[in-house]
Design a protein around this motif. Structure first.
Motif, short mmCIF file in Angstrom:
data_model
loop_
_atom_site.label_atom_id
_atom_site.label_comp_id
_atom_site.label_asym_id
_atom_site.label_seq_id
_atom_site.Cartn_x
_atom_site.Cartn_y
_atom_site.Cartn_z
N GLY A 199 0.80 -1.22 0.00
CA GLY A 199 0.00 0.00 0.00
C GLY A 199 0.84 1.27 0.00
O GLY A 199 0.34 2.35 0.34
N LEU A 200 2.10 1.17 -0.41
CA LEU A 200 3.01 2.32 -0.36
C LEU A 200 3.10 3.07 -1.68
O LEU A 200 3.55 4.21 -1.74
N ALA A 201 2.66 2.43 -2.76
CA ALA A 201 2.68 3.04 -4.09
C ALA A 201 1.57 2.41 -4.92
O ALA A 201 1.09 1.32 -4.60
N VAL A 202 1.19 3.11 -5.98
CA VAL A 202 0.19 2.60 -6.92
C VAL A 202 0.66 2.89 -8.34
O VAL A 202 1.39 3.85 -8.57
N ARG A 203 0.23 2.04 -9.26
CA ARG A 203 0.46 2.28 -10.69
C ARG A 203 -0.78 2.95 -11.24
O ARG A 203 -1.91 2.53 -10.95
N LYS A 204 -0.57 3.96 -12.07
CA LYS A 204 -1.69 4.66 -12.69
C LYS A 204 -1.42 4.80 -14.18
O LYS A 204 -0.27 4.91 -14.60
N SER A 205 -2.48 4.82 -14.96
CA SER A 205 -2.36 5.01 -16.40
C SER A 205 -1.79 6.38 -16.71
O SER A 205 -2.04 7.35 -15.99
N VAL A 206 -1.03 6.44 -17.79
CA VAL A 206 -0.48 7.71 -18.26
C VAL A 206 -1.37 8.18 -19.40
O VAL A 206 -1.54 7.46 -20.39
N PRO A 207 -1.95 9.38 -19.28
CA PRO A 207 -2.82 9.87 -20.35
C PRO A 207 -2.07 9.90 -21.69
O PRO A 207 -0.93 10.33 -21.77
N GLY A 208 -2.72 9.38 -22.72
CA GLY A 208 -2.13 9.40 -24.05
C GLY A 208 -1.31 8.18 -24.41
O GLY A 208 -0.90 8.03 -25.55
N ASP A 209 -1.05 7.29 -23.44
CA ASP A 209 -0.30 6.07 -23.74
C ASP A 209 -0.80 4.95 -22.85
O ASP A 209 -0.42 4.85 -21.68
N ARG A 210 -1.64 4.10 -23.41
CA ARG A 210 -2.27 3.02 -22.64
C ARG A 210 -1.27 1.98 -22.17
O ARG A 210 -1.53 1.23 -21.24
N ARG A 211 -0.10 1.90 -22.84
CA ARG A 211 0.88 0.88 -22.49
C ARG A 211 1.74 1.27 -21.29
O ARG A 211 2.31 0.41 -20.64
N VAL A 212 1.84 2.56 -21.02
CA VAL A 212 2.76 3.04 -19.98
C VAL A 212 1.98 3.32 -18.69
O VAL A 212 0.89 3.87 -18.72
N ARG A 213 2.58 2.93 -17.58
CA ARG A 213 1.99 3.18 -16.27
C ARG A 213 3.00 3.97 -15.43
O ARG A 213 4.19 3.67 -15.45
N ALA A 214 2.51 4.94 -14.73
CA ALA A 214 3.35 5.71 -13.82
C ALA A 214 3.14 5.18 -12.40
O ALA A 214 2.05 4.74 -12.04
N VAL A 215 4.20 5.22 -11.64
CA VAL A 215 4.14 4.77 -10.25
C VAL A 215 4.05 6.02 -9.39
O VAL A 215 4.78 6.99 -9.59
N GLU A 216 3.15 5.99 -8.42
CA GLU A 216 2.92 7.14 -7.55
C GLU A 216 2.93 6.68 -6.09
O GLU A 216 2.37 5.65 -5.76
N ILE A 217 3.57 7.46 -5.24
CA ILE A 217 3.60 7.14 -3.80
C ILE A 217 2.22 7.44 -3.21
O ILE A 217 1.55 8.39 -3.61
N THR A 218 1.81 6.63 -2.26
CA THR A 218 0.52 6.82 -1.58
C THR A 218 0.74 7.63 -0.30
O THR A 218 1.88 7.79 0.16
N PRO A 219 -0.34 8.11 0.33
CA PRO A 219 -0.19 8.76 1.63
C PRO A 219 0.48 7.85 2.65
O PRO A 219 1.32 8.30 3.44
N GLN A 220 0.16 6.55 2.62
CA GLN A 220 0.81 5.60 3.52
C GLN A 220 2.31 5.50 3.20
O GLN A 220 3.15 5.39 4.10
#
Length: 161
Positions: free
Chosen positions: A94-115
């Motif tokens: 629960g420390l990070a999540v992958r999110k879609s990158v607008p404009g490129d369905r193949r690429v995912r960005a990793v983002e830190i969570t509040p936890q």
């Protein structure tokens, strides 16, 4: 097949002992220092349930914000498979999540969570006494001097790393 190997003259055989004058001495010394520092910092992270490889990714996410995995590879010096495992671990915790990158369905960005941010801050608090122990043998002013020298070494003025 014979390689063109320079003949040994008066240079000593390489070691990583203090005072070694071989051309490999600095690299070996830096490696030994890294191992020592990493072991001490692992102690700070262990009770939090993460390792240095996880924390390295959290550092990048805090610094850069959402980051695509290929950029995490470059920023951490890891490989694709290693980063995927680390991000999988961070997501599972629960420390990070992958999110879609607008404009490129193949690429995912990793983002830190509040936890993840809470854990990042807790790791810094836990590391303070260990970092003090790590440099306990240095005299006043030497920590700053060492930090300055290593910063210039790791980040040369020419921009090469």
């Amino acid at each position: 097949m014979t390689a063109d190997v320079p003949r040994r003259t008066t240079a000593s055989r390489v070691t990583d002992r203090p005072g070694d004058a071989s051309p490999f001495a600095l690299g070996l010394l830096l490696r030994r220092a890294h191992w020592h520092a990493a072991a001490v910092m692992e102690e700070a992270l262990r009770p939090l349930g993460i390792e240095l490889r996880h924390f390295a990714v959290l550092i990048v996410l805090v610094d850069r914000g959402p980051t695509v995995q290929r950029d995490l590879v470059a920023a951490t010096g890891s490989d694709k498979a290693g980063i995927m495992r680390v991000v999988d671990d961070l997501e599972r915790k629960g420390l990070a999540v992958r999110k879609s990158v607008p404009g490129d369905r193949r690429v995912r960005a990793v983002e830190i969570t509040p936890q993840g941010l809470e854990l990042f801050d807790a790791a810094h608090v836990a590391a303070v006494p260990r970092a003090e122990r790590l440099v306990a043998e240095l005299r006043p002013g030497e920590v700053e001097q060492l930090t300055d020298l290593l910063t210039r070494f790791a980040h040369p003025a020419g921009g090469e790393a």
